[in-house]
Design a protein around this motif. Sequence first.
Motif, PDB file in Angstrom:
ATOM      1  N   GLY A 168     -11.193  17.999  64.893  1.00  0.00           N
ATOM      2  CA  GLY A 168     -10.989  17.028  65.960  1.00  0.00           C
ATOM      3  C   GLY A 168     -10.196  17.550  67.126  1.00  0.00           C
ATOM      4  O   GLY A 168      -9.785  16.771  67.993  1.00  0.00           O
ATOM      5  N   THR A 169      -9.984  18.859  67.209  1.00  0.00           N
ATOM      6  CA  THR A 169      -9.216  19.435  68.314  1.00  0.00           C
ATOM      7  C   THR A 169     -10.100  19.906  69.455  1.00  0.00           C
ATOM      8  O   THR A 169      -9.590  20.341  70.488  1.00  0.00           O
ATOM      9  CB  THR A 169      -8.370  20.619  67.823  1.00  0.00           C
ATOM     10  OG1 THR A 169      -9.242  21.666  67.358  1.00  0.00           O
ATOM     11  CG2 THR A 169      -7.440  20.195  66.694  1.00  0.00           C
ATOM     12  N   LEU A 170     -11.420  19.847  69.272  1.00  0.00           N
ATOM     13  CA  LEU A 170     -12.346  20.356  70.277  1.00  0.00           C
ATOM     14  C   LEU A 170     -13.633  19.556  70.211  1.00  0.00           C
ATOM     15  O   LEU A 170     -14.088  19.184  69.119  1.00  0.00           O
ATOM     16  CB  LEU A 170     -12.648  21.837  70.012  1.00  0.00           C
ATOM     17  CG  LEU A 170     -13.677  22.532  70.913  1.00  0.00           C
ATOM     18  CD1 LEU A 170     -13.129  22.670  72.330  1.00  0.00           C
ATOM     19  CD2 LEU A 170     -14.043  23.904  70.353  1.00  0.00           C
ATOM     20  N   GLY A 171     -14.201  19.289  71.367  1.00  0.00           N
ATOM     21  CA  GLY A 171     -15.513  18.664  71.431  1.00  0.00           C
ATOM     22  C   GLY A 171     -16.517  19.640  72.011  1.00  0.00           C
ATOM     23  O   GLY A 171     -16.219  20.316  73.005  1.00  0.00           O
ATOM     24  N   LEU A 172     -17.670  19.750  71.399  1.00  0.00           N
ATOM     25  CA  LEU A 172     -18.716  20.639  71.892  1.00  0.00           C
ATOM     26  C   LEU A 172     -20.009  19.866  72.076  1.00  0.00           C
ATOM     27  O   LEU A 172     -20.305  18.945  71.301  1.00  0.00           O
ATOM     28  CB  LEU A 172     -18.984  21.773  70.894  1.00  0.00           C
ATOM     29  CG  LEU A 172     -17.944  22.883  70.744  1.00  0.00           C
ATOM     30  CD1 LEU A 172     -18.378  23.868  69.656  1.00  0.00           C
ATOM     31  CD2 LEU A 172     -17.730  23.620  72.061  1.00  0.00           C
ATOM     32  N   PRO A 173     -20.816  20.214  73.087  1.00  0.00           N
ATOM     33  CA  PRO A 173     -22.161  19.641  73.170  1.00  0.00           C
ATOM     34  C   PRO A 173     -22.918  19.912  71.870  1.00  0.00           C
ATOM     35  O   PRO A 173     -22.685  20.929  71.207  1.00  0.00           O
ATOM     36  CB  PRO A 173     -22.786  20.393  74.354  1.00  0.00           C
ATOM     37  CG  PRO A 173     -21.624  20.873  75.167  1.00  0.00           C
ATOM     38  CD  PRO A 173     -20.524  21.160  74.186  1.00  0.00           C
ATOM     39  N   ALA A 174     -23.808  19.016  71.520  1.00  0.00           N
ATOM     40  CA  ALA A 174     -24.495  19.101  70.228  1.00  0.00           C
ATOM     41  C   ALA A 174     -25.174  20.449  70.029  1.00  0.00           C
ATOM     42  O   ALA A 174     -25.129  21.027  68.929  1.00  0.00           O
ATOM     43  CB  ALA A 174     -25.520  17.970  70.118  1.00  0.00           C
TER      44      ALA A 174
END
Length: 324
Positions: A168-174
Amino acid sequence: MGEFDLIARYFARPARRSPLGTGDDCALLAPAPGMQLAVSTDMLVEGRHFLSTVDPARLGHKALAVNLSDLAACGAKPLAFTLALSLPAVDEGWLEGFSRGLFALAEAHDCELVGGDTTRGPLNICITVFGEVPAGAALLRSGARAGDDLWVSGTLGDARLALEVFRGTLGLPAELFDIARQRMETPTPRTALGQALQGIATAAVDVSDGLVGDLGHILRASGVGAQVDADAAVARMRLPAHPLAATAGLTPELLRLCALSGGDDYELLFTAPAERRDAVAAAAQRADTPVARIGRIKAERGLRIVDAGGAPVAQRFGAFDHFA
């Protein structure tokens, strides 16, 4: 379904290298004349090494891949393996997927299942793999010498990006997450490269707990130090070059952390004399595996991490430790 029915349905395969097959209390293996056995064991524990949501076929692949990676670091050819499997219950769908992924990789490396054990308990997978290497030709951690180049195979750090997403520390495009997750869950054991490097590499280790930590094993065993180009290591990452990476918040600090401290890469980190660069390139070509120089071995002990311009990098890098 009982224990022996489970084994017969999902794990019974003909074995050529053990004359007893899988039906006795022990497997019998004999290396070819002039060869030594190389043996390695790894354990994967749910919640520690993999998530409960992992696709079982990918888990079967990874369970064997991490062991084959150890053989690769030794320069050994895979022969056979045993499987000890603890299961909370008989889930036929899970067993079908797990065994399919396991045997697909085993067949790709001509590595046979020759025995093991099953029991009821928390999900836990323990594999012991056997390989062979010409006597005296095994790649060890203890042969690095001052002046050697430091090389790494394949790609680094992308598996750590997937872990950061799960944390939950990073969001990436699918699309990026799918690439990173595939690197995390289905690593490629570099067995062909390890064998091709016999007589060329002076030391080797597989990158399982992070490049900095695993390089430390070579440095301690060889009694030397090293200088690593952090930006050359970042250049081995796959995701930063993707067209969607600009929107993903991949800072230079995060990329260096993933490339140098990220685990689950299962690439080969190895040393070789500077005058053998052509031989390394030829070995990599024979093995169909890209390699890149990311540093140099030094006589003075310790590890110095620099940027592309040679300036020291202030950022600190660690390695995975189960008990830290």
